[in-house]
Design a protein around this motif. Sequence first.
Motif, mmCIF file in Angstrom:
data_model
loop_
_atom_site.group_PDB
_atom_site.id
_atom_site.type_symbol
_atom_site.label_atom_id
_atom_site.label_comp_id
_atom_site.label_asym_id
_atom_site.label_seq_id
_atom_site.Cartn_x
_atom_site.Cartn_y
_atom_site.Cartn_z
ATOM 1 N N HIS A 1 0.992 -1.195 0.110
ATOM 2 C CA HIS A 1 -0.073 0.221 0.243
ATOM 3 C C HIS A 1 0.777 1.803 0.378
ATOM 4 O O HIS A 1 0.323 2.704 -0.408
ATOM 5 N N LEU A 2 2.376 1.236 0.245
ATOM 6 C CA LEU A 2 2.860 2.236 0.084
ATOM 7 C C LEU A 2 3.081 3.220 -1.059
ATOM 8 O O LEU A 2 2.532 3.855 -1.244
ATOM 9 N N TYR A 3 3.125 1.847 -1.988
ATOM 10 C CA TYR A 3 3.771 1.796 -2.927
ATOM 11 C C TYR A 3 2.320 2.605 -4.151
ATOM 12 O O TYR A 3 1.867 3.473 -4.955
ATOM 13 N N GLU A 4 0.856 1.320 -3.685
ATOM 14 C CA GLU A 4 -0.207 1.804 -3.987
ATOM 15 C C GLU A 4 -0.108 3.406 -4.137
ATOM 16 O O GLU A 4 -0.866 3.879 -5.051
ATOM 17 N N MET A 5 -0.615 3.868 -3.211
ATOM 18 C CA MET A 5 -0.620 5.392 -2.506
ATOM 19 C C MET A 5 -0.359 6.051 -3.394
ATOM 20 O O MET A 5 -0.810 7.334 -3.175
ATOM 21 N N VAL A 6 1.094 6.036 -3.342
ATOM 22 C CA VAL A 6 2.364 6.801 -3.703
ATOM 23 C C VAL A 6 1.742 7.035 -5.325
ATOM 24 O O VAL A 6 1.995 8.789 -5.923
ATOM 25 N N ILE A 7 1.786 6.633 -5.957
ATOM 26 C CA ILE A 7 1.054 6.758 -7.658
ATOM 27 C C ILE A 7 -0.229 8.066 -7.580
ATOM 28 O O ILE A 7 0.616 8.748 -8.824
ATOM 29 N N PRO A 8 -1.154 7.852 -6.865
ATOM 30 C CA PRO A 8 -1.777 8.873 -7.675
ATOM 31 C C PRO A 8 -1.170 9.822 -7.000
ATOM 32 O O PRO A 8 -1.830 11.371 -7.797
ATOM 33 N N LEU A 9 0.132 10.732 -5.480
ATOM 34 C CA LEU A 9 0.241 11.797 -6.164
ATOM 35 C C LEU A 9 1.642 12.135 -6.893
ATOM 36 O O LEU A 9 1.606 12.776 -6.985
#
Length: 428
Positions: A35-43
């Motif tokens: 989830h660290l990577y998954e939710m960094v992508i929208p930024l």
Amino acid sequence: MEVALIFTPAHLLSIMKKNDRTITLFTMVGHASFHLYEMVIPLFVVIWLNEFDVSAAVLGAVVAVGYGAIGVGALPSGALADRYGSKQLVVLSMSGMAGGFALISAAPTIWVLSAALVLWGAAASLYHPAGLSLITRGTDQQGTALAYHGVAGNVGTATGPLAAVLLLTVLDWRFVAGLLIVPALVGVLVASRLTFDERGETSSTENNPVAGQSLGLRRFLRQSKVLLVGGFIVAFAIAMLAGTYYRGIFTFLPDILADLPVFGSVEVAGEPLESSQYVYAGLLLIGGLGQYVGGRLSDYRSPEWAIFGVFTILVLISLLFPFFVGAGLVATLVICATLGFFVFMEAPIHQALIGKYAAADVHGLSFGYTYLGVFGLGAAGASIAGIVLTYGGMNLLFTTLAIFPIIGLILAGYLITRGRKRVEKVVQ
């Protein structure tokens, strides 16, 4: 005080068996990494819109392809977890996600970026079927394990974007993407050192008929035929709807919040900081509490009724979100916190629902199908969000996305009615 203590390692040690505890810690590391990577992508989406000079519709489709790879790879991952176990798959997943972000950091064009996102998504696809089947097969207190698993996911979900926000204020986005390979590599090191019995609660061949069987197309089709019937199909559809809603909400949420007039830019040490990005990170962190509550609730309450209640609230949040963000800062913060809590509260509940309607020996395959729906078919939410935002705006987006939990409500109601009829037959 009691609420704070539930997240301490000492409490985790005191309430769980040794094998439960080790499996929980192992999956917490993997889930936090995912989830660290998954939710960094929208930024990064906010930056990529300008960097690659594309519309939200085009970039939404590109991101959807990357997220979709998570779903496509989930099915073989589930079958492999049933046959070979979960540990190696989880470690391979974290290593591959680091490689994907290394390529993202160097992407010169939108096409290379798309390929990098697919590589990341393929590696990420290995995690959920392997990690969740490990919990449902190897632990006694599944709901509690899922609760801590969910909390860890939200720690990664919140700290990843927060760290990225801070780094992006002083560093180029490519350098930041390169630095983000470090958490996964640390996770690989930690996870590799943990040992446990993967089938602690289904160790016998009687309870675990897949043990020792070969992995082949005929067996896969036979198991799929048995699995894809009755209540599991409905639970699968519920998870898919939740995944579509989740992806549709979060892909462009940082961009939506950045455009709200209540959030402005503040200057710290000569560098502009976007307050909306901290609200986004805070929303994700609050989701950790939602994950914990959802997991614990699934130990004490029917997952059918729990998912019905969560979907009802998500419908209300979706319809009210545009009104709240137009009513000032406090109202905006309240609706954002509520959104974060209930979106993430849903995840461990639908995971418990899948576990309820699938036999233990095919839990890996069941979660493979589930995350084919959640992240594969559910990735359409990113594309839907991009198109609706491009041509209709924020208000239409939230109204459109409300359709998914509404359908979920109907399906959850069907499962509740189905369960009541079975009880009535037994009583008679």
